[in-house]
Design a protein around this motif. Structure first.
Motif, short mmCIF file in Angstrom:
data_model
loop_
_atom_site.label_atom_id
_atom_site.label_comp_id
_atom_site.label_asym_id
_atom_site.label_seq_id
_atom_site.Cartn_x
_atom_site.Cartn_y
_atom_site.Cartn_z
N VAL A 34 59.19 -19.69 20.59
CA VAL A 34 57.92 -19.13 20.12
C VAL A 34 58.21 -18.39 18.82
O VAL A 34 59.35 -17.98 18.56
N MET A 35 57.16 -18.22 18.02
CA MET A 35 57.29 -17.39 16.83
C MET A 35 56.36 -16.19 17.01
O MET A 35 55.25 -16.33 17.52
N VAL A 36 56.85 -15.05 16.59
CA VAL A 36 56.08 -13.82 16.70
C VAL A 36 55.95 -13.21 15.31
O VAL A 36 56.94 -12.95 14.65
N ASP A 37 54.69 -13.01 14.88
CA ASP A 37 54.42 -12.25 13.66
C ASP A 37 54.27 -10.80 14.08
O ASP A 37 53.54 -10.51 15.04
N HIS A 38 54.93 -9.91 13.38
CA HIS A 38 54.84 -8.48 13.68
C HIS A 38 54.82 -7.72 12.37
O HIS A 38 55.14 -8.27 11.31
N ARG A 39 54.43 -6.46 12.40
CA ARG A 39 54.35 -5.63 11.19
C ARG A 39 55.60 -4.79 11.05
O ARG A 39 56.05 -4.15 12.00
N SER A 43 57.39 -0.87 6.06
CA SER A 43 56.72 -1.57 4.95
C SER A 43 55.28 -1.94 5.26
O SER A 43 54.46 -2.05 4.35
N GLY A 44 54.98 -2.17 6.54
CA GLY A 44 53.65 -2.64 6.91
C GLY A 44 53.46 -4.13 6.64
O GLY A 44 52.39 -4.68 6.90
N LEU A 45 54.48 -4.80 6.11
CA LEU A 45 54.38 -6.22 5.80
C LEU A 45 54.56 -7.06 7.06
O LEU A 45 55.24 -6.66 8.00
N VAL A 46 53.94 -8.24 7.06
CA VAL A 46 54.10 -9.16 8.18
C VAL A 46 55.50 -9.74 8.15
O VAL A 46 55.97 -10.22 7.12
N GLY A 66 68.22 -10.53 22.35
CA GLY A 66 69.64 -10.78 22.54
C GLY A 66 70.53 -9.82 21.77
O GLY A 66 71.69 -9.62 22.12
N TYR A 67 69.99 -9.21 20.73
CA TYR A 67 70.75 -8.25 19.93
C TYR A 67 70.45 -6.81 20.33
O TYR A 67 70.80 -5.87 19.63
N GLY A 68 69.77 -6.66 21.47
CA GLY A 68 69.54 -5.33 22.01
C GLY A 68 68.47 -4.54 21.29
O GLY A 68 67.60 -5.09 20.62
N TRP A 69 68.58 -3.24 21.42
CA TRP A 69 67.56 -2.31 20.90
C TRP A 69 67.60 -2.17 19.39
O TRP A 69 66.69 -1.60 18.80
N SER A 70 68.63 -2.70 18.73
CA SER A 70 68.71 -2.56 17.28
C SER A 70 68.00 -3.69 16.53
O SER A 70 67.89 -3.64 15.32
N SER A 71 67.50 -4.70 17.25
CA SER A 71 66.78 -5.80 16.60
C SER A 71 65.58 -5.25 15.85
O SER A 71 64.79 -4.47 16.40
N GLN A 72 65.45 -5.68 14.61
CA GLN A 72 64.34 -5.18 13.80
C GLN A 72 62.99 -5.57 14.39
O GLN A 72 62.06 -4.76 14.40
N TRP A 73 62.85 -6.80 14.90
CA TRP A 73 61.57 -7.20 15.47
C TRP A 73 61.21 -6.33 16.66
O TRP A 73 60.05 -5.96 16.84
N LEU A 74 62.20 -5.97 17.48
CA LEU A 74 61.94 -5.14 18.64
C LEU A 74 61.54 -3.73 18.22
O LEU A 74 60.59 -3.15 18.76
N ARG A 75 62.22 -3.20 17.25
CA ARG A 75 61.88 -1.87 16.74
C ARG A 75 60.47 -1.87 16.16
O ARG A 75 59.71 -0.91 16.33
N ASN A 76 60.09 -2.97 15.51
CA ASN A 76 58.75 -3.07 14.94
C ASN A 76 57.68 -3.15 16.02
O ASN A 76 56.64 -2.50 15.90
N ILE A 77 57.92 -3.93 17.07
CA ILE A 77 56.87 -4.04 18.10
C ILE A 77 56.79 -2.78 18.96
O ILE A 77 55.76 -2.51 19.55
N ARG A 78 57.87 -2.00 19.00
CA ARG A 78 57.79 -0.70 19.68
C ARG A 78 56.87 0.22 18.90
O ARG A 78 56.11 1.00 19.48
N ALA A 79 56.90 0.12 17.57
CA ALA A 79 56.05 0.95 16.73
C ALA A 79 54.60 0.46 16.74
O ALA A 79 53.67 1.26 16.68
N ASP A 80 54.41 -0.86 16.81
CA ASP A 80 53.07 -1.44 16.82
C ASP A 80 53.10 -2.71 17.66
O ASP A 80 53.56 -3.76 17.17
N PRO A 81 52.65 -2.66 18.90
CA PRO A 81 52.74 -3.82 19.80
C PRO A 81 51.74 -4.94 19.49
O PRO A 81 51.79 -5.99 20.14
N ARG A 82 50.87 -4.74 18.51
CA ARG A 82 49.92 -5.81 18.15
C ARG A 82 50.67 -6.86 17.33
O ARG A 82 51.20 -6.56 16.26
N VAL A 83 50.71 -8.08 17.85
CA VAL A 83 51.46 -9.16 17.22
C VAL A 83 50.60 -10.42 17.18
O VAL A 83 49.48 -10.43 17.67
#
Length: 154
Positions: A34-39, A43-46, A66-83
């Motif tokens: 799957v592909m996930v777009d997140h903010r 930056s606020g960029l997609v 797979g890269y744990g809590w340091s994954s940028q996508w995971l950190r972004n969705i923690r900040a804004d779960p709207r994807v």
């Protein structure tokens, strides 16, 4: 338990499926990816990430960082779960991401290991995720470094 640093997938290889999804051809991956777009949280960029699906719950998909809590996508969705979730053919749909509690994460990963033992072991070896590669039941301590995320269309 000793943990090892996960092996990184080369960026070019990891990002290659994005073009396929953007063309509406994500169904070529047979529902596995799957592909996930997140903010971006700063930056606020997609931003976009392609992830392997480890479970389905109706239209929702469950993925693992797979890269744990340091994954940028995971950190972004923690900040804004709207994807935006891209799964199968066509374009993405608005969705919401939620990090599962440890007990649910164990259940999801155990089911994945039961249903796809070869894939789980190969992924575990490739990324140096001993939790997935080893035999025996998983514990909540073992999955603390493997955040499991449910992404449900809105």
């Amino acid at each position: 338990m000793t943990t090892t640093t996960p092996r990184r997938i080369p960026r070019l290889l990891a990002r290659a499926p994005i073009a396929v999804f953007r063309l509406g051809l994500g169904g070529l991956f047979g529902g596995r990816l799957v592909m996930v777009d997140h903010r971006g949280r700063k930056s606020g960029l997609v931003r976009r990430v392609v992830l392997e699906t480890v479970a389905r719950d109706g239209a929702a998909r469950v993925v693992v960082s797979g890269y744990g809590w340091s994954s940028q996508w995971l950190r972004n969705i923690r900040a804004d779960p709207r994807v935006r979730l891209w799964a199968g053919w066509g374009t993405g749909r608005p969705a919401r991401a939620a990090i599962l509690p440890p007990a649910e994460a164990v259940a999801v990963l155990e089911a994945y290991r039961q249903e796809h033992p070869g894939a789980a072991k190969a992924l575990g070896r490739a990324l140096r995720l001993d939790q997935l590669a080893e035999d025996g039941p998983l514990t909540t301590e073992q999955v603390e470094d493997l955040p499991v995320v449910r992404i449900a269309p809105r």
